[in-house]
Design a protein around this motif. Structure first.
Motif, PDB file in Angstrom:
ATOM      1  N   ARG A   7     -41.680  14.002  -8.320  1.00  0.00           N
ATOM      2  CA  ARG A   7     -42.955  14.612  -7.939  1.00  0.00           C
ATOM      3  C   ARG A   7     -43.390  15.649  -8.973  1.00  0.00           C
ATOM      4  N   GLU A   8     -42.420  16.397  -9.483  1.00  0.00           N
ATOM      5  CA  GLU A   8     -42.721  17.398 -10.504  1.00  0.00           C
ATOM      6  C   GLU A   8     -43.349  16.747 -11.738  1.00  0.00           C
ATOM      7  N   GLU A   9     -42.824  15.598 -12.126  1.00  0.00           N
ATOM      8  CA  GLU A   9     -43.385  14.880 -13.268  1.00  0.00           C
ATOM      9  C   GLU A   9     -44.746  14.273 -12.928  1.00  0.00           C
ATOM     10  N   LEU A  10     -44.875  13.751 -11.720  1.00  0.00           N
ATOM     11  CA  LEU A  10     -46.150  13.157 -11.300  1.00  0.00           C
ATOM     12  C   LEU A  10     -47.266  14.199 -11.243  1.00  0.00           C
ATOM     13  N   SER A  34     -52.889   6.578   6.979  1.00  0.00           N
ATOM     14  CA  SER A  34     -53.632   7.839   7.039  1.00  0.00           C
ATOM     15  C   SER A  34     -53.371   8.666   5.783  1.00  0.00           C
ATOM     16  N   LEU A  35     -54.282   9.608   5.525  1.00  0.00           N
ATOM     17  CA  LEU A  35     -54.097  10.524   4.404  1.00  0.00           C
ATOM     18  C   LEU A  35     -52.824  11.342   4.615  1.00  0.00           C
ATOM     19  N   GLU A  36     -52.514  11.643   5.865  1.00  0.00           N
ATOM     20  CA  GLU A  36     -51.304  12.401   6.182  1.00  0.00           C
ATOM     21  C   GLU A  36     -50.049  11.618   5.781  1.00  0.00           C
ATOM     22  N   THR A  37     -50.032  10.331   6.065  1.00  0.00           N
ATOM     23  CA  THR A  37     -48.886   9.502   5.687  1.00  0.00           C
ATOM     24  C   THR A  37     -48.745   9.448   4.174  1.00  0.00           C
ATOM     25  N   ILE A  38     -49.861   9.284   3.493  1.00  0.00           N
ATOM     26  CA  ILE A  38     -49.838   9.250   2.026  1.00  0.00           C
ATOM     27  C   ILE A  38     -49.271  10.555   1.488  1.00  0.00           C
ATOM     28  N   GLN A  39     -49.715  11.682   2.039  1.00  0.00           N
ATOM     29  CA  GLN A  39     -49.223  12.987   1.615  1.00  0.00           C
ATOM     30  C   GLN A  39     -47.729  13.135   1.893  1.00  0.00           C
ATOM     31  N   LYS A  40     -47.281  12.669   3.047  1.00  0.00           N
ATOM     32  CA  LYS A  40     -45.863  12.790   3.393  1.00  0.00           C
ATOM     33  C   LYS A  40     -44.989  11.936   2.486  1.00  0.00           C
ATOM     34  N   VAL A  41     -45.462  10.762   2.116  1.00  0.00           N
ATOM     35  CA  VAL A  41     -44.701   9.927   1.181  1.00  0.00           C
ATOM     36  C   VAL A  41     -44.643  10.616  -0.176  1.00  0.00           C
ATOM     37  N   SER A  43     -44.881  13.789  -0.826  1.00  0.00           N
ATOM     38  CA  SER A  43     -44.086  15.015  -0.764  1.00  0.00           C
ATOM     39  C   SER A  43     -42.607  14.741  -0.502  1.00  0.00           C
ATOM     40  N   GLY A  44     -42.262  13.476  -0.243  1.00  0.00           N
ATOM     41  CA  GLY A  44     -40.875  13.118  -0.031  1.00  0.00           C
ATOM     42  C   GLY A  44     -40.396  13.258   1.402  1.00  0.00           C
ATOM     43  N   LYS A  45     -41.306  13.529   2.318  1.00  0.00           N
ATOM     44  CA  LYS A  45     -40.931  13.709   3.724  1.00  0.00           C
ATOM     45  C   LYS A  45     -40.861  12.393   4.485  1.00  0.00           C
ATOM     46  N   ARG A  46     -41.437  11.350   3.908  1.00  0.00           N
ATOM     47  CA  ARG A  46     -41.439  10.047   4.563  1.00  0.00           C
ATOM     48  C   ARG A  46     -41.172   8.976   3.515  1.00  0.00           C
ATOM     49  N   ASN A  47     -40.516   7.913   3.939  1.00  0.00           N
ATOM     50  CA  ASN A  47     -40.194   6.825   3.038  1.00  0.00           C
ATOM     51  C   ASN A  47     -41.009   5.595   3.427  1.00  0.00           C
ATOM     52  N   ASN A  48     -41.880   5.151   2.532  1.00  0.00           N
ATOM     53  CA  ASN A  48     -42.684   3.960   2.778  1.00  0.00           C
ATOM     54  C   ASN A  48     -42.944   3.301   1.425  1.00  0.00           C
ATOM     55  N   LEU A  49     -42.353   2.149   1.210  1.00  0.00           N
ATOM     56  CA  LEU A  49     -42.451   1.486  -0.091  1.00  0.00           C
ATOM     57  C   LEU A  49     -43.871   1.061  -0.448  1.00  0.00           C
ATOM     58  N   ILE A  50     -44.623   0.618   0.543  1.00  0.00           N
ATOM     59  CA  ILE A  50     -45.999   0.181   0.279  1.00  0.00           C
ATOM     60  C   ILE A  50     -46.833   1.352  -0.226  1.00  0.00           C
ATOM     61  N   ALA A  52     -45.669   4.201  -1.500  1.00  0.00           N
ATOM     62  CA  ALA A  52     -45.110   4.674  -2.770  1.00  0.00           C
ATOM     63  C   ALA A  52     -45.604   3.821  -3.932  1.00  0.00           C
ATOM     64  N   LYS A  53     -45.638   2.506  -3.762  1.00  0.00           N
ATOM     65  CA  LYS A  53     -46.144   1.613  -4.809  1.00  0.00           C
ATOM     66  C   LYS A  53     -47.619   1.878  -5.081  1.00  0.00           C
ATOM     67  N   ALA A  54     -48.372   2.130  -4.026  1.00  0.00           N
ATOM     68  CA  ALA A  54     -49.798   2.424  -4.191  1.00  0.00           C
ATOM     69  C   ALA A  54     -49.989   3.731  -4.957  1.00  0.00           C
ATOM     70  N   ILE A  55     -49.188   4.734  -4.652  1.00  0.00           N
ATOM     71  CA  ILE A  55     -49.265   6.010  -5.364  1.00  0.00           C
ATOM     72  C   ILE A  55     -48.983   5.785  -6.847  1.00  0.00           C
ATOM     73  N   ILE A  56     -47.937   5.031  -7.142  1.00  0.00           N
ATOM     74  CA  ILE A  56     -47.576   4.748  -8.530  1.00  0.00           C
ATOM     75  C   ILE A  56     -48.710   4.002  -9.236  1.00  0.00           C
ATOM     76  N   THR A  57     -49.281   3.030  -8.581  1.00  0.00           N
ATOM     77  CA  THR A  57     -50.371   2.247  -9.176  1.00  0.00           C
ATOM     78  C   THR A  57     -51.581   3.124  -9.478  1.00  0.00           C
ATOM     79  N   VAL A  58     -51.966   3.962  -8.530  1.00  0.00           N
ATOM     80  CA  VAL A  58     -53.129   4.836  -8.708  1.00  0.00           C
ATOM     81  C   VAL A  58     -52.872   5.852  -9.819  1.00  0.00           C
ATOM     82  N   PHE A  59     -51.696   6.462  -9.828  1.00  0.00           N
ATOM     83  CA  PHE A  59     -51.370   7.443 -10.861  1.00  0.00           C
ATOM     84  C   PHE A  59     -51.330   6.783 -12.236  1.00  0.00           C
ATOM     85  N   ASN A  60     -50.733   5.595 -12.317  1.00  0.00           N
ATOM     86  CA  ASN A  60     -50.646   4.876 -13.585  1.00  0.00           C
ATOM     87  C   ASN A  60     -52.033   4.510 -14.105  1.00  0.00           C
ATOM     88  N   SER A  61     -52.885   4.055 -13.228  1.00  0.00           N
ATOM     89  CA  SER A  61     -54.250   3.705 -13.610  1.00  0.00           C
ATOM     90  C   SER A  61     -54.998   4.929 -14.132  1.00  0.00           C
TER      91      SER A  61
END
Length: 85
Positions: A7-10, A34-41, A43-50, A52-61
């Motif tokens: 997260r620090e690097e992201l 929800s935006l809350e779920t996205i935030q929790k993933v 921030s590391g408070k929740r584990n959801n691969l779908i 997490a992959k979306a976050i990586i894709t958006v950040f990479n783009s």
């Protein structure tokens, strides 16, 4: 799960309104989180691969878009220096 070190690097490339962009990406791909779920993933408070992959894709783009813009600006600057004696 996104670790604190990851997260620090992201944070260095985090796009503005990333939660909304991730939600939009997920919606386009048939998911509804929800935006809350996205935030929790993120921030590391929740584990959801779908999510997490979306976050990586958006950040990479976003990172690629920034690099492309920087490259275009540098090309213009180089051209200006060549044109001005």
């Amino acid at each position: 799960m996104i670790t604190p070190m990851q997260r620090e690097e992201l944070e260095k490339i985090k796009p503005p309104k990333y939660r909304e962009k991730v939600k939009e990406y997920l919606t386009k791909n048939g998911y509804n989180f929800s935006l809350e779920t996205i935030q929790k993933v993120y921030s590391g408070k929740r584990n959801n691969l779908i999510v997490a992959k979306a976050i990586i894709t958006v950040f990479n783009s976003y990172m690629k878009e920034r690099q492309h813009i920087n490259s275009q600006i540098n090309t213009i600057i180089t051209q200006i220096h060549k044109d001005i004696p």
